[in-house]
Scaffold this motif. Structure first.
Motif, mmCIF file in Angstrom:
data_model
loop_
_atom_site.group_PDB
_atom_site.id
_atom_site.type_symbol
_atom_site.label_atom_id
_atom_site.label_comp_id
_atom_site.label_asym_id
_atom_site.label_seq_id
_atom_site.Cartn_x
_atom_site.Cartn_y
_atom_site.Cartn_z
ATOM 1 N N PRO A 308 -37.450 -23.354 14.565
ATOM 2 C CA PRO A 308 -36.901 -22.329 13.669
ATOM 3 C C PRO A 308 -35.378 -22.401 13.528
ATOM 4 C CG PRO A 308 -38.560 -21.379 15.098
ATOM 5 C CD PRO A 308 -38.310 -22.766 15.601
ATOM 6 N N LYS A 309 -34.675 -22.657 14.630
ATOM 7 C CA LYS A 309 -33.219 -22.726 14.566
ATOM 8 C C LYS A 309 -32.760 -23.945 13.782
ATOM 9 C CE LYS A 309 -30.832 -21.009 17.817
ATOM 10 N NZ LYS A 309 -30.158 -20.654 19.081
ATOM 11 N N ALA A 310 -33.459 -25.076 13.980
ATOM 12 C CA ALA A 310 -33.120 -26.277 13.219
ATOM 13 C C ALA A 310 -33.373 -26.066 11.732
ATOM 14 C CB ALA A 310 -33.939 -27.465 13.721
ATOM 15 N N GLY A 311 -34.508 -25.442 11.410
ATOM 16 C CA GLY A 311 -34.814 -25.164 10.010
ATOM 17 C C GLY A 311 -33.811 -24.229 9.366
ATOM 18 N N TYR A 312 -33.368 -23.244 10.113
ATOM 19 C CA TYR A 312 -32.380 -22.285 9.591
ATOM 20 C C TYR A 312 -31.049 -22.981 9.291
ATOM 21 C CZ TYR A 312 -29.085 -18.396 9.472
ATOM 22 O OH TYR A 312 -28.088 -17.518 9.098
ATOM 23 N N ASN A 313 -30.629 -23.872 10.182
ATOM 24 C CA ASN A 313 -29.329 -24.531 10.014
ATOM 25 C C ASN A 313 -29.367 -25.669 8.995
ATOM 26 O OD1 ASN A 313 -27.165 -23.578 12.184
ATOM 27 N ND2 ASN A 313 -29.182 -23.488 13.164
ATOM 28 N N TYR A 315 -31.790 -26.112 6.422
ATOM 29 C CA TYR A 315 -32.239 -25.697 5.085
ATOM 30 C C TYR A 315 -31.869 -24.255 4.748
ATOM 31 C CZ TYR A 315 -34.915 -29.989 5.469
ATOM 32 O OH TYR A 315 -35.272 -31.296 5.626
ATOM 33 N N GLU A 316 -31.121 -23.596 5.654
ATOM 34 C CA GLU A 316 -30.681 -22.216 5.437
ATOM 35 C C GLU A 316 -31.869 -21.300 5.129
ATOM 36 O OE1 GLU A 316 -27.711 -22.289 2.424
ATOM 37 O OE2 GLU A 316 -26.243 -23.350 3.675
ATOM 38 N N GLY A 371 -39.730 -35.657 6.267
ATOM 39 C CA GLY A 371 -39.418 -34.279 5.894
ATOM 40 C C GLY A 371 -38.011 -33.880 6.281
ATOM 41 N N PHE A 372 -37.602 -34.245 7.495
ATOM 42 C CA PHE A 372 -36.250 -33.891 7.948
ATOM 43 C C PHE A 372 -35.172 -34.720 7.236
ATOM 44 C CE2 PHE A 372 -38.366 -32.123 11.833
ATOM 45 C CZ PHE A 372 -37.804 -30.855 11.757
ATOM 46 N N CYS A 373 -35.573 -35.813 6.587
ATOM 47 C CA CYS A 373 -34.600 -36.602 5.824
ATOM 48 C C CYS A 373 -34.289 -35.979 4.465
ATOM 49 C CB CYS A 373 -35.129 -38.024 5.609
ATOM 50 S SG CYS A 373 -35.141 -39.038 7.106
ATOM 51 N N LEU A 374 -35.207 -35.147 3.963
ATOM 52 C CA LEU A 374 -35.026 -34.555 2.639
ATOM 53 C C LEU A 374 -34.023 -33.411 2.667
ATOM 54 C CD1 LEU A 374 -38.720 -34.391 1.326
ATOM 55 C CD2 LEU A 374 -36.995 -36.155 0.889
ATOM 56 N N THR A 375 -33.391 -33.189 1.530
ATOM 57 C CA THR A 375 -32.477 -32.042 1.396
ATOM 58 C C THR A 375 -33.166 -30.856 0.739
ATOM 59 O OG1 THR A 375 -31.700 -32.941 -0.726
ATOM 60 C CG2 THR A 375 -30.451 -33.530 1.254
ATOM 61 N N SER A 376 -34.320 -31.099 0.116
ATOM 62 C CA SER A 376 -35.072 -30.037 -0.555
ATOM 63 C C SER A 376 -35.924 -29.270 0.446
ATOM 64 C CB SER A 376 -35.969 -30.634 -1.642
ATOM 65 O OG SER A 376 -36.904 -29.677 -2.106
ATOM 66 N N LEU A 377 -35.814 -27.957 0.439
ATOM 67 C CA LEU A 377 -36.599 -27.121 1.338
ATOM 68 C C LEU A 377 -38.092 -27.280 1.069
ATOM 69 C CD1 LEU A 377 -37.050 -24.900 3.449
ATOM 70 C CD2 LEU A 377 -36.589 -23.215 1.658
ATOM 71 N N TYR A 378 -38.479 -27.241 -0.202
ATOM 72 C CA TYR A 378 -39.899 -27.317 -0.541
ATOM 73 C C TYR A 378 -40.474 -28.690 -0.219
ATOM 74 C CZ TYR A 378 -38.921 -22.935 -2.906
ATOM 75 O OH TYR A 378 -38.544 -21.649 -3.166
ATOM 76 N N GLY A 379 -39.683 -29.732 -0.440
ATOM 77 C CA GLY A 379 -40.132 -31.069 -0.051
ATOM 78 C C GLY A 379 -40.335 -31.164 1.447
#
Length: 497
Positions: A308-313, A315-316, A371-379
């Motif tokens: 969760p913390k990684a996702g927040y930072n 992909y905001e 997935g972690f390489c993408l900049t798009s949240l939905y991707g």
């Protein structure tokens, strides 16, 4: 000696069928993990009192607020059960050779029930910390022995599917625990959450004592300490007709033989434990399976804590907790069930299990890494969800290998050592190590990608297992004559009733 006389000497069958046994074990497993989720929920865990710049303070809530715990103490409570679990798992597994395994589960669940009730009645940090450790002791008996019972009773073509249903209760139970803990903590008091859990588990604890015991394959029928000597003697006899005769020798004669030797019981238990541990450590298939599982759990444990913390930072995400929690729950349930069904469809063998473990983990790592390489949240959400689905497909196959690669009497110890190993070397050190990495690189994307890359290592280790010579030891001949006599009434509904 014919089969009829052996059958007559066996305990009368219990009332429940294999499907009822599976449902009971699933309910117990679910309740175990509801407790894990409940203590982590905001309603039960709570928070400290906070004062703003104007001096206005909000009262604390839950365990942390009532006992004024700092974050370190709060973190200790969430993992204190691990101490009891890691210490007691090998002990219960070893005791299964000298005591009826079903009775041991009853003892363990009784400890769990009283310890959970003690959590609700605790008065300070140390009292609840000790109770949480005892919760782990109670759980240890169940995790070591439940899977072998399920393996014994599952239909031949559905063994991994049944194991998948059992392990599916882990993500489901944690999710229900979050909801349950939040509801009870917010509407009543955090203490009631533990008291309700104890009440729910109490019937299962009593059940373990009042029902006629069921024997595990590979174990003596005697529900007494003398059973251990019978097992050891039978193992030394040839696998032909002598096995049937050896099982019928009175336990008193074995007891007298050991008394002549004057060997203390504890030393005999320790000697047998060390001998069994040597067998496990020399089993290449078992070692490769557990090594892969350790690295797999290293990633999963860090995902659950830092995700969760990684996702927040990265992909905001405004609702990172809900997002990662929802993905994990849905993919955990669907992936675990799919893994069991696929392995059964492939023809469940150790070699096929390793193929599924390696392939699913490798593909899952690719999707999560991408997935972690993408900049798009939905991707990211789409790729990471597919990756999690594939990664969770390993739950049933990895435990299937641990059960099938050892002879029946070693299965409880096999499950116990597997559990101890994946925690000590896997999820316990992974969270702090990932934290150290993040402090060094100060980039959550790089940290997440580095962590995910470890899944490729797990896939590679499991790939080695495909090329190892493996044999399904569950069909080993030890105590097979007795096992058939003891288990048939359970597997076939009685027509006499």
């Amino acid at each position: 000696m014919d089969r009829t006389s052996i059958k007559d000497s066996a305990p009368a069958p219990s009332w429940f069928s294999p499907k009822r046994l599976l449902m009971i074990f699933c309910a117990i497993n679910m309740l175990n993990y509801v407790d894990r989720g409940a203590i982590a929920s905001n309603g039960v865990n709570g928070s400290l009192s906070i004062c703003d710049d104007k001096g206005i303070c909000t009262s604390g809530s839950g365990i942390q607020g009532d006992f004024k715990l700092n974050n370190f103490q709060d973190g200790v409570l969430s993992s204190a059960f691990m101490v009891g679990l890691l210490v007691a798992s090998p002990i219960f597994a070893s005791l299964a050779k000298s005591h009826n395994p079903f009775r041991l589960i009853g003892v363990g669940l009784s400890v769990w029930t009283f310890a959970t009730a003690g959590c609700g009645s605790s008065i300070d940090f140390w009292s609840i910390a000790i109770c949480r450790m005892l919760v782990g002791v109670g759980e240890a008996s169940f995790i070591s022995l439940a899977a072998p019972f399920i393996d014994d009773n599952a239909p031949d073509g559905q063994k991994t599917a049944w194991l998948a249903m059992f392990y599916m209760c882990i993500p489901t139970g944690i999710a229900l625990g979050y909801v349950y803990g939040g509801f009870v903590g917010n509407h009543f008091n955090w203490r009631y959450a533990f008291w309700f859990e104890a009440l729910l588990m109490l019937p299962f604890a009593v059940f373990g004592f009042v029902m006629k015991p069921i024997q595990l394959k590979g174990f003596s029928a005697a529900d007494s300490k003398s059973a251990s000597t019978s097992i050891e003697t039978v193992d030394s006899v040839s696998e032909d007709s002598e096995v049937s005769n050896a099982n019928l020798i009175s336990s008193q004669s074995y007891s007298r033989a050991f008394k002549l030797k004057g060997t203390p019981i504890m030393l005999r238990q320790l000697s047998r434990f060390l001998k069994d541990m040597k067998l496990l450590l020399l089993d290449k298939v078992y070692v490769v399976n557990v090594l892969g599982y350790i690295w797999y759990n290293f990633v999963i444990g860090a995902y659950s804590y830092w995700g969760p913390k990684a996702g927040y930072n990265i992909y905001e995400m405004s609702n990172a907790d809900m997002m990662f929690g929802g993905i994990t729950i849905v993919c955990g349930i669907l992936g675990t069930l799919a893994g069991g069904l696929i392995l059964d469809h492939m023809n469940a063998t150790i070699s096929n299990a390793f193929k599924l473990l390696s392939g699913a983990t490798f593909l899952g790592a690719i999707f999560c890494f991408s997935g972690f390489c993408l900049t798009s949240l939905y991707g990211f959400i789409i790729l990471f969800s597919v990756g999690e689905l594939l990664v969770f497909a390993t739950q049933a196959p990895v435990n299937y290998v641990s059960l099938q690669c050892v002879k029946p009497s070693l299965r409880p110890l096999s499950m116990a050592i597997s559990t101890v190993s994946i925690h000590i070397f896997g999820d316990v050190p992974s969270s702090p190590l990932v934290g150290v990495l993040q402090d060094h690189v100060k980039n959550w994307r790089i940290t997440a990608l580095t962590l995910t890359a470890v899944l490729f290592l797990a896939a590679g280790i499991w790939l080695i297992g495909v090329f190892l010579k493996s044999e399904d030891m569950s069909k080993d001949g030890e105590n097979q004559t007795y096992a058939r006599a003891n288990m048939e009434p359970l597997l076939e509904e009685s027509a006499e009733a």
